[in-house]
Design a protein around this motif. Structure first.
Motif, PDB file in Angstrom:
ATOM      1  N   LEU A 133      12.426  10.908 -19.390  1.00  0.00           N
ATOM      2  CA  LEU A 133      12.457  12.273 -18.868  1.00  0.00           C
ATOM      3  C   LEU A 133      11.076  12.704 -18.408  1.00  0.00           C
ATOM      4  CD1 LEU A 133      13.871  15.108 -18.530  1.00  0.00           C
ATOM      5  CD2 LEU A 133      13.030  15.563 -20.829  1.00  0.00           C
ATOM      6  N   PHE A 134      10.072  12.465 -19.230  1.00  0.00           N
ATOM      7  CA  PHE A 134       8.712  12.866 -18.873  1.00  0.00           C
ATOM      8  C   PHE A 134       8.175  12.054 -17.692  1.00  0.00           C
ATOM      9  CE2 PHE A 134       8.204  14.433 -23.430  1.00  0.00           C
ATOM     10  CZ  PHE A 134       8.562  15.724 -23.069  1.00  0.00           C
ATOM     11  N   LEU A 135       8.536  10.794 -17.610  1.00  0.00           N
ATOM     12  CA  LEU A 135       8.120   9.974 -16.473  1.00  0.00           C
ATOM     13  C   LEU A 135       8.752  10.484 -15.179  1.00  0.00           C
ATOM     14  CD1 LEU A 135       6.616   7.473 -15.437  1.00  0.00           C
ATOM     15  CD2 LEU A 135       8.706   6.188 -15.889  1.00  0.00           C
ATOM     16  N   GLY A 136      10.021  10.783 -15.237  1.00  0.00           N
ATOM     17  CA  GLY A 136      10.705  11.330 -14.064  1.00  0.00           C
ATOM     18  C   GLY A 136      10.151  12.692 -13.673  1.00  0.00           C
ATOM     19  N   MET A 137       9.818  13.504 -14.675  1.00  0.00           N
ATOM     20  CA  MET A 137       9.230  14.812 -14.399  1.00  0.00           C
ATOM     21  C   MET A 137       7.883  14.658 -13.704  1.00  0.00           C
ATOM     22  SD  MET A 137       7.976  17.747 -17.040  1.00  0.00           S
ATOM     23  CE  MET A 137       6.570  16.770 -17.500  1.00  0.00           C
ATOM     24  N   ALA A 138       7.074  13.735 -14.176  1.00  0.00           N
ATOM     25  CA  ALA A 138       5.750  13.534 -13.589  1.00  0.00           C
ATOM     26  C   ALA A 138       5.859  13.040 -12.148  1.00  0.00           C
ATOM     27  CB  ALA A 138       4.958  12.540 -14.435  1.00  0.00           C
ATOM     28  N   LEU A 139       6.765  12.107 -11.879  1.00  0.00           N
ATOM     29  CA  LEU A 139       6.916  11.592 -10.522  1.00  0.00           C
ATOM     30  C   LEU A 139       7.468  12.656  -9.573  1.00  0.00           C
ATOM     31  CD1 LEU A 139       8.274   8.030 -11.290  1.00  0.00           C
ATOM     32  CD2 LEU A 139       6.006   8.653 -10.473  1.00  0.00           C
ATOM     33  N   THR A 140       8.397  13.454 -10.049  1.00  0.00           N
ATOM     34  CA  THR A 140       8.952  14.516  -9.213  1.00  0.00           C
ATOM     35  C   THR A 140       7.907  15.575  -8.910  1.00  0.00           C
ATOM     36  OG1 THR A 140      11.106  14.133 -10.239  1.00  0.00           O
ATOM     37  CG2 THR A 140      10.831  16.176  -9.032  1.00  0.00           C
ATOM     38  N   GLU A 141       7.144  15.945  -9.913  1.00  0.00           N
ATOM     39  CA  GLU A 141       6.112  16.960  -9.715  1.00  0.00           C
ATOM     40  C   GLU A 141       4.997  16.435  -8.808  1.00  0.00           C
ATOM     41  OE1 GLU A 141       4.998  20.774 -10.041  1.00  0.00           O
ATOM     42  OE2 GLU A 141       6.767  19.902 -10.988  1.00  0.00           O
ATOM     43  N   THR A 142       4.710  15.146  -8.868  1.00  0.00           N
ATOM     44  CA  THR A 142       3.708  14.559  -7.994  1.00  0.00           C
ATOM     45  C   THR A 142       4.117  14.687  -6.532  1.00  0.00           C
ATOM     46  OG1 THR A 142       3.080  12.993  -9.714  1.00  0.00           O
ATOM     47  CG2 THR A 142       2.469  12.436  -7.467  1.00  0.00           C
ATOM     48  N   MET A 143       5.385  14.496  -6.249  1.00  0.00           N
ATOM     49  CA  MET A 143       5.841  14.640  -4.868  1.00  0.00           C
ATOM     50  C   MET A 143       5.716  16.082  -4.391  1.00  0.00           C
ATOM     51  SD  MET A 143       6.270  11.637  -4.074  1.00  0.00           S
ATOM     52  CE  MET A 143       6.822  11.880  -2.429  1.00  0.00           C
ATOM     53  N   GLY A 144       5.964  17.039  -5.285  1.00  0.00           N
ATOM     54  CA  GLY A 144       5.775  18.443  -4.923  1.00  0.00           C
ATOM     55  C   GLY A 144       4.317  18.768  -4.653  1.00  0.00           C
ATOM     56  N   LEU A 145       3.423  18.236  -5.470  1.00  0.00           N
ATOM     57  CA  LEU A 145       1.993  18.454  -5.247  1.00  0.00           C
ATOM     58  C   LEU A 145       1.524  17.778  -3.965  1.00  0.00           C
ATOM     59  CD1 LEU A 145       0.600  18.072  -8.864  1.00  0.00           C
ATOM     60  CD2 LEU A 145       0.742  20.149  -7.510  1.00  0.00           C
ATOM     61  N   PHE A 146       2.071  16.627  -3.665  1.00  0.00           N
ATOM     62  CA  PHE A 146       1.732  15.935  -2.415  1.00  0.00           C
ATOM     63  C   PHE A 146       2.151  16.777  -1.212  1.00  0.00           C
ATOM     64  CE2 PHE A 146       2.844  12.814   0.936  1.00  0.00           C
ATOM     65  CZ  PHE A 146       1.562  12.344   1.171  1.00  0.00           C
ATOM     66  N   ALA A 147       3.332  17.371  -1.264  1.00  0.00           N
ATOM     67  CA  ALA A 147       3.789  18.239  -0.177  1.00  0.00           C
ATOM     68  C   ALA A 147       2.879  19.454  -0.039  1.00  0.00           C
ATOM     69  CB  ALA A 147       5.226  18.682  -0.422  1.00  0.00           C
ATOM     70  N   PHE A 148       2.420  19.991  -1.170  1.00  0.00           N
ATOM     71  CA  PHE A 148       1.512  21.137  -1.142  1.00  0.00           C
ATOM     72  C   PHE A 148       0.178  20.776  -0.501  1.00  0.00           C
ATOM     73  CE2 PHE A 148      -1.735  23.726  -3.392  1.00  0.00           C
ATOM     74  CZ  PHE A 148      -1.389  24.954  -2.852  1.00  0.00           C
ATOM     75  N   VAL A 149      -0.359  19.626  -0.848  1.00  0.00           N
ATOM     76  CA  VAL A 149      -1.640  19.193  -0.289  1.00  0.00           C
ATOM     77  C   VAL A 149      -1.520  18.943   1.215  1.00  0.00           C
ATOM     78  CG1 VAL A 149      -3.317  17.303  -0.303  1.00  0.00           C
ATOM     79  CG2 VAL A 149      -2.556  18.300  -2.447  1.00  0.00           C
ATOM     80  N   VAL A 150      -0.426  18.309   1.631  1.00  0.00           N
ATOM     81  CA  VAL A 150      -0.227  18.061   3.059  1.00  0.00           C
ATOM     82  C   VAL A 150      -0.102  19.394   3.805  1.00  0.00           C
ATOM     83  CG1 VAL A 150       1.413  17.145   4.747  1.00  0.00           C
ATOM     84  CG2 VAL A 150       0.729  15.778   2.794  1.00  0.00           C
ATOM     85  N   SER A 151       0.595  20.349   3.199  1.00  0.00           N
ATOM     86  CA  SER A 151       0.726  21.660   3.821  1.00  0.00           C
ATOM     87  C   SER A 151      -0.628  22.334   3.981  1.00  0.00           C
ATOM     88  CB  SER A 151       1.659  22.524   2.970  1.00  0.00           C
ATOM     89  OG  SER A 151       1.726  23.823   3.486  1.00  0.00           O
ATOM     90  N   LEU A 152      -1.469  22.262   2.958  1.00  0.00           N
ATOM     91  CA  LEU A 152      -2.798  22.856   3.054  1.00  0.00           C
ATOM     92  C   LEU A 152      -3.676  22.137   4.071  1.00  0.00           C
ATOM     93  CD1 LEU A 152      -3.674  23.756  -0.625  1.00  0.00           C
ATOM     94  CD2 LEU A 152      -3.021  25.292   1.209  1.00  0.00           C
ATOM     95  N   LEU A 153      -3.560  20.817   4.129  1.00  0.00           N
ATOM     96  CA  LEU A 153      -4.329  20.063   5.109  1.00  0.00           C
ATOM     97  C   LEU A 153      -3.929  20.414   6.536  1.00  0.00           C
ATOM     98  CD1 LEU A 153      -4.585  16.517   3.491  1.00  0.00           C
ATOM     99  CD2 LEU A 153      -6.436  18.133   3.899  1.00  0.00           C
ATOM    100  N   LEU A 154      -2.645  20.594   6.751  1.00  0.00           N
ATOM    101  CA  LEU A 154      -2.200  20.984   8.080  1.00  0.00           C
ATOM    102  C   LEU A 154      -2.648  22.396   8.435  1.00  0.00           C
ATOM    103  CD1 LEU A 154       1.411  19.525   8.136  1.00  0.00           C
ATOM    104  CD2 LEU A 154      -0.540  18.786   9.502  1.00  0.00           C
ATOM    105  N   ARG A 155      -2.652  23.257   7.455  1.00  0.00           N
ATOM    106  CA  ARG A 155      -2.987  24.663   7.710  1.00  0.00           C
ATOM    107  C   ARG A 155      -4.474  24.853   7.955  1.00  0.00           C
ATOM    108  NH1 ARG A 155      -4.045  28.870   9.428  1.00  0.00           N
ATOM    109  NH2 ARG A 155      -3.699  30.903   8.515  1.00  0.00           N
ATOM    110  N   PHE A 156      -5.311  24.242   7.119  1.00  0.00           N
ATOM    111  CA  PHE A 156      -6.743  24.499   7.187  1.00  0.00           C
ATOM    112  C   PHE A 156      -7.555  23.334   7.743  1.00  0.00           C
ATOM    113  CE2 PHE A 156      -5.242  27.241   3.688  1.00  0.00           C
ATOM    114  CZ  PHE A 156      -5.514  28.460   4.289  1.00  0.00           C
ATOM    115  N   GLY A 157      -6.897  22.228   8.052  1.00  0.00           N
ATOM    116  CA  GLY A 157      -7.620  21.053   8.543  1.00  0.00           C
ATOM    117  C   GLY A 157      -7.834  21.027  10.026  1.00  0.00           C
TER     118      GLY A 157
END
Length: 74
Positions: A50-74
């Motif tokens: 459960l914790f492994l799946g939670m970490a991998l799922t949350e990592t994908m959400g953080l990756f989407a957030f970083v890409v969004s910020l890079l597109l916005r301010f990059g």
């Protein structure tokens, strides 16, 4: 002005991935709770997965957030 509009649209589309991560976490925990209620003795052995799946799922959400910020301010 067209380049700035494209950045905003791309950033918004990339942020949709964060909603997908939220849905994924809800499904993950919901299924774990269903399994734990049906078989409480096996719940402790599945907690690591459960914790492994939670970490991998949350990592994908953080990756989407970083890409969004890079597109916005990059």
């Amino acid at each position: 002005m067209e380049v700035e509009a494209a950045k905003l649209i791309g950033s918004g589309l990339a942020a949709i991935g964060m909603a997908g991560a939220g849905i994924g976490l809800g499904v993950l925990f919901g299924n774990y709770l269903q399994a734990a209620i049906r078989n409480p003795a096996a719940a402790a052995s599945q907690q690591t997965m459960l914790f492994l799946g939670m970490a991998l799922t949350e990592t994908m959400g953080l990756f989407a957030f970083v890409v969004s910020l890079l597109l916005r301010f990059g």
